[in-house]
Scaffold this motif. Structure first.
Motif, PDB file in Angstrom:
ATOM      1  N   TYR A   5       0.952  -0.980  -0.148  1.00  0.00           N
ATOM      2  CA  TYR A   5      -0.028  -0.017   0.211  1.00  0.00           C
ATOM      3  C   TYR A   5       0.838   1.206   0.061  1.00  0.00           C
ATOM      4  O   TYR A   5       0.801   2.285  -0.550  1.00  0.00           O
ATOM      5  CB  TYR A   5      -0.854  -0.082   1.090  1.00  0.00           C
ATOM      6  CG  TYR A   5      -2.144   0.937   1.526  1.00  0.00           C
ATOM      7  CD1 TYR A   5      -2.037   2.105   2.084  1.00  0.00           C
ATOM      8  CD2 TYR A   5      -3.023   0.798   0.265  1.00  0.00           C
ATOM      9  CE1 TYR A   5      -2.939   3.080   1.971  1.00  0.00           C
ATOM     10  CE2 TYR A   5      -4.009   1.781   0.576  1.00  0.00           C
ATOM     11  CZ  TYR A   5      -4.002   2.848   1.166  1.00  0.00           C
ATOM     12  OH  TYR A   5      -4.953   3.909   1.320  1.00  0.00           O
ATOM     13  N   ASN A   6       1.707   1.253   0.994  1.00  0.00           N
ATOM     14  CA  ASN A   6       2.990   2.315   1.017  1.00  0.00           C
ATOM     15  C   ASN A   6       4.170   1.782   1.394  1.00  0.00           C
ATOM     16  O   ASN A   6       4.306   0.546   1.862  1.00  0.00           O
ATOM     17  CB  ASN A   6       2.293   3.728   1.490  1.00  0.00           C
ATOM     18  CG  ASN A   6       2.097   3.344   2.706  1.00  0.00           C
ATOM     19  OD1 ASN A   6       2.550   2.655   3.757  1.00  0.00           O
ATOM     20  ND2 ASN A   6       1.069   4.189   3.457  1.00  0.00           N
ATOM     21  N   GLN A  43       7.536   3.392   4.055  1.00  0.00           N
ATOM     22  CA  GLN A  43       7.827   4.441   4.822  1.00  0.00           C
ATOM     23  C   GLN A  43       9.421   4.369   5.113  1.00  0.00           C
ATOM     24  O   GLN A  43       9.638   3.267   5.690  1.00  0.00           O
ATOM     25  CB  GLN A  43       6.915   4.534   5.935  1.00  0.00           C
ATOM     26  CG  GLN A  43       6.916   5.870   6.556  1.00  0.00           C
ATOM     27  CD  GLN A  43       5.914   6.106   7.553  1.00  0.00           C
ATOM     28  OE1 GLN A  43       4.920   5.375   7.494  1.00  0.00           O
ATOM     29  NE2 GLN A  43       5.829   7.169   8.414  1.00  0.00           N
ATOM     30  N   PHE A 102      12.196   5.617   8.035  1.00  0.00           N
ATOM     31  CA  PHE A 102      12.212   6.123   9.189  1.00  0.00           C
ATOM     32  C   PHE A 102      13.715   6.149   9.751  1.00  0.00           C
ATOM     33  O   PHE A 102      14.634   5.575   9.167  1.00  0.00           O
ATOM     34  CB  PHE A 102      11.673   5.065  10.346  1.00  0.00           C
ATOM     35  CG  PHE A 102      10.052   5.012  10.314  1.00  0.00           C
ATOM     36  CD1 PHE A 102       9.444   3.888   9.557  1.00  0.00           C
ATOM     37  CD2 PHE A 102       9.214   5.770  10.823  1.00  0.00           C
ATOM     38  CE1 PHE A 102       8.117   3.588   9.410  1.00  0.00           C
ATOM     39  CE2 PHE A 102       7.923   5.548  10.792  1.00  0.00           C
ATOM     40  CZ  PHE A 102       7.421   4.523  10.135  1.00  0.00           C
ATOM     41  N   SER A 139       9.385   9.686  11.235  1.00  0.00           N
ATOM     42  CA  SER A 139       9.289   9.450   9.830  1.00  0.00           C
ATOM     43  C   SER A 139      10.004  10.353   8.875  1.00  0.00           C
ATOM     44  O   SER A 139      10.215  11.684   9.362  1.00  0.00           O
ATOM     45  CB  SER A 139       7.748   9.533   9.918  1.00  0.00           C
ATOM     46  OG  SER A 139       7.461   9.456   8.398  1.00  0.00           O
ATOM     47  N   LEU A 195       7.380   8.953   3.110  1.00  0.00           N
ATOM     48  CA  LEU A 195       6.178   8.056   2.885  1.00  0.00           C
ATOM     49  C   LEU A 195       5.966   8.225   1.218  1.00  0.00           C
ATOM     50  O   LEU A 195       6.056   8.977   0.788  1.00  0.00           O
ATOM     51  CB  LEU A 195       5.066   8.564   3.311  1.00  0.00           C
ATOM     52  CG  LEU A 195       3.786   7.694   3.104  1.00  0.00           C
ATOM     53  CD1 LEU A 195       3.855   6.107   3.683  1.00  0.00           C
ATOM     54  CD2 LEU A 195       2.517   8.276   3.701  1.00  0.00           C
ATOM     55  N   GLN A 198       3.431   6.665  -1.694  1.00  0.00           N
ATOM     56  CA  GLN A 198       2.563   5.470  -1.833  1.00  0.00           C
ATOM     57  C   GLN A 198       2.884   4.675  -3.112  1.00  0.00           C
ATOM     58  O   GLN A 198       3.792   4.934  -3.939  1.00  0.00           O
ATOM     59  CB  GLN A 198       1.320   6.494  -2.470  1.00  0.00           C
ATOM     60  CG  GLN A 198       0.842   7.415  -1.167  1.00  0.00           C
ATOM     61  CD  GLN A 198       0.304   6.948  -0.012  1.00  0.00           C
ATOM     62  OE1 GLN A 198      -0.107   5.657   0.152  1.00  0.00           O
ATOM     63  NE2 GLN A 198      -0.045   7.550   1.065  1.00  0.00           N
ATOM     64  N   LEU A 226      15.460   2.787   8.950  1.00  0.00           N
ATOM     65  CA  LEU A 226      14.575   1.605   8.871  1.00  0.00           C
ATOM     66  C   LEU A 226      13.672   1.826   7.629  1.00  0.00           C
ATOM     67  O   LEU A 226      12.921   3.028   7.456  1.00  0.00           O
ATOM     68  CB  LEU A 226      13.696   1.381  10.266  1.00  0.00           C
ATOM     69  CG  LEU A 226      14.503   0.997  11.446  1.00  0.00           C
ATOM     70  CD1 LEU A 226      13.572   1.191  12.644  1.00  0.00           C
ATOM     71  CD2 LEU A 226      14.932  -0.377  11.461  1.00  0.00           C
ATOM     72  N   ARG A 228       3.814  -1.348   4.070  1.00  0.00           N
ATOM     73  CA  ARG A 228       2.295  -1.777   4.334  1.00  0.00           C
ATOM     74  C   ARG A 228       1.702  -2.402   3.303  1.00  0.00           C
ATOM     75  O   ARG A 228       1.724  -2.045   2.343  1.00  0.00           O
ATOM     76  CB  ARG A 228       1.683  -0.427   4.943  1.00  0.00           C
ATOM     77  CG  ARG A 228       0.038  -0.915   5.199  1.00  0.00           C
ATOM     78  CD  ARG A 228      -0.662   0.510   5.778  1.00  0.00           C
ATOM     79  NE  ARG A 228      -0.367   0.927   7.077  1.00  0.00           N
ATOM     80  CZ  ARG A 228       0.364   2.265   7.174  1.00  0.00           C
ATOM     81  NH1 ARG A 228       0.287   2.997   6.368  1.00  0.00           N
ATOM     82  NH2 ARG A 228       0.487   2.477   8.199  1.00  0.00           N
ATOM     83  N   THR A 280       0.598   8.149   7.047  1.00  0.00           N
ATOM     84  CA  THR A 280       1.947   8.009   7.538  1.00  0.00           C
ATOM     85  C   THR A 280       1.927   7.314   9.006  1.00  0.00           C
ATOM     86  O   THR A 280       0.963   7.839  10.041  1.00  0.00           O
ATOM     87  CB  THR A 280       2.526   9.491   7.781  1.00  0.00           C
ATOM     88  OG1 THR A 280       2.433  10.060   6.485  1.00  0.00           O
ATOM     89  CG2 THR A 280       3.762   9.361   8.354  1.00  0.00           C
ATOM     90  N   GLN A 281       2.691   6.757   9.550  1.00  0.00           N
ATOM     91  CA  GLN A 281       2.670   5.868  10.737  1.00  0.00           C
ATOM     92  C   GLN A 281       3.609   6.779  11.590  1.00  0.00           C
ATOM     93  O   GLN A 281       4.776   7.004  11.140  1.00  0.00           O
ATOM     94  CB  GLN A 281       3.148   4.617  10.463  1.00  0.00           C
ATOM     95  CG  GLN A 281       3.025   3.812  11.933  1.00  0.00           C
ATOM     96  CD  GLN A 281       1.577   3.032  11.768  1.00  0.00           C
ATOM     97  OE1 GLN A 281       1.107   3.203  10.764  1.00  0.00           O
ATOM     98  NE2 GLN A 281       1.430   2.365  12.703  1.00  0.00           N
TER      99      GLN A 281
END
Lengths: 115, 113
Positions: free
Chosen positions: A31-32, A34, A36, A46, A49, A51, A89, A93, B101-102
């Motif tokens: 789904y996306n 990210q 970190f 964060s 991100l 998508q 990291l 998702r 966003t997490q």
């Protein structure tokens, strides 16, 4: 099951170098994705991100790319500084069969930038 | 962005005791998540906490060991019960925000002796 791998596990470079951190994932139905940053003993910050429909995202000296079909993402850090020293990291998702908040994490790349 | 706080930030506990970790978010969120990061490892999802319902636990985690409360849309607690040295980890609270966003709290660093 989604598996996320990050290479290299550790990287030590002099200040000013341009860096590429790699992330790969086994299931391309994401789904996306990210990126970190984690400082020692701290939580996660964060950075970017992306998508699933996007190819890249940029923030300052950071650029992240995504090639969903090949299951890869890269984080490019330009003109590295000692303050960039941290663990980076990557997390994905999935787009099906999981709760919305479930992220699959790699083990991280521990980056040291020396002056 | 979400601002998440956790208490305590760290603790040293004796084997067999329990510790409750609190997580506070600065705005209302539907789901809150609890992750664990064991030494030298990456993050693993423990459970998802929805307000007004039982938490959903991931494989390998059970309610008796990690009971979770979610009394309202901005707060959650995770209890680590009957602790052993293997429970020594960083425990992180997390939320997903409108942009998907997490965001993560600063973590609770637990050492069990």
């Amino acid at each position: 099951k989604q598996e996320v791998t990050q290479i290299p596990a550790a990287l030590s470079v002099p200040e000013g170098e341009n860096l590429v951190l790699n992330c790969s994932f086994t299931d391309s139905a994401i789904y996306n994705l990210q990126w970190f940053r984690q400082d020692p003993g701290k939580g996660l910050t964060s950075l970017l991100l992306i998508q699933s429909s996007q190819r890249e995202q940029t923030s300052g000296r950071l650029n992240a790319s995504l090639d969903k079909s090949s299951g890869r993402s890269t984080l490019y850090i330009a003109a590295s500084q000692p303050g960039d020293s941290a663990t980076y990291l990557c997390a994905v998702r999935r787009s099906r069969g999981s709760t919305l908040g479930r992220l699959y994490f790699g083990r991280g790349t521990q980056l040291t930038v020396w002056p | 962005s979400a601002v998440i706080s956790q208490k305590p930030s760290r603790d040293i506990c004796q084997r067999g005791t329990s510790l409750t970790i609190q997580c506070q978010v600065d705005s209302q969120v539907t789901m809150m998540f609890w992750y664990r990061q064991q030494p030298g490892q990456s993050l693993t999802l423990i459970a998802t906490a929805n307000q007004g319902s039982e938490a959903t636990y991931e494989s390998g985690f059970v309610i008796d060991k990690f009971p979770i409360s979610r009394p309202n849309l901005t707060f959650s607690t995770l209890t680590v019960s009957n602790m052993s040295p293997e429970d020594s980890s960083i425990y992180l609270c997390s939320v997903t925000y409108p942009s998907e966003t997490q965001y993560f709290g600063p973590g609770t660093r637990l050492l069990v002796l």
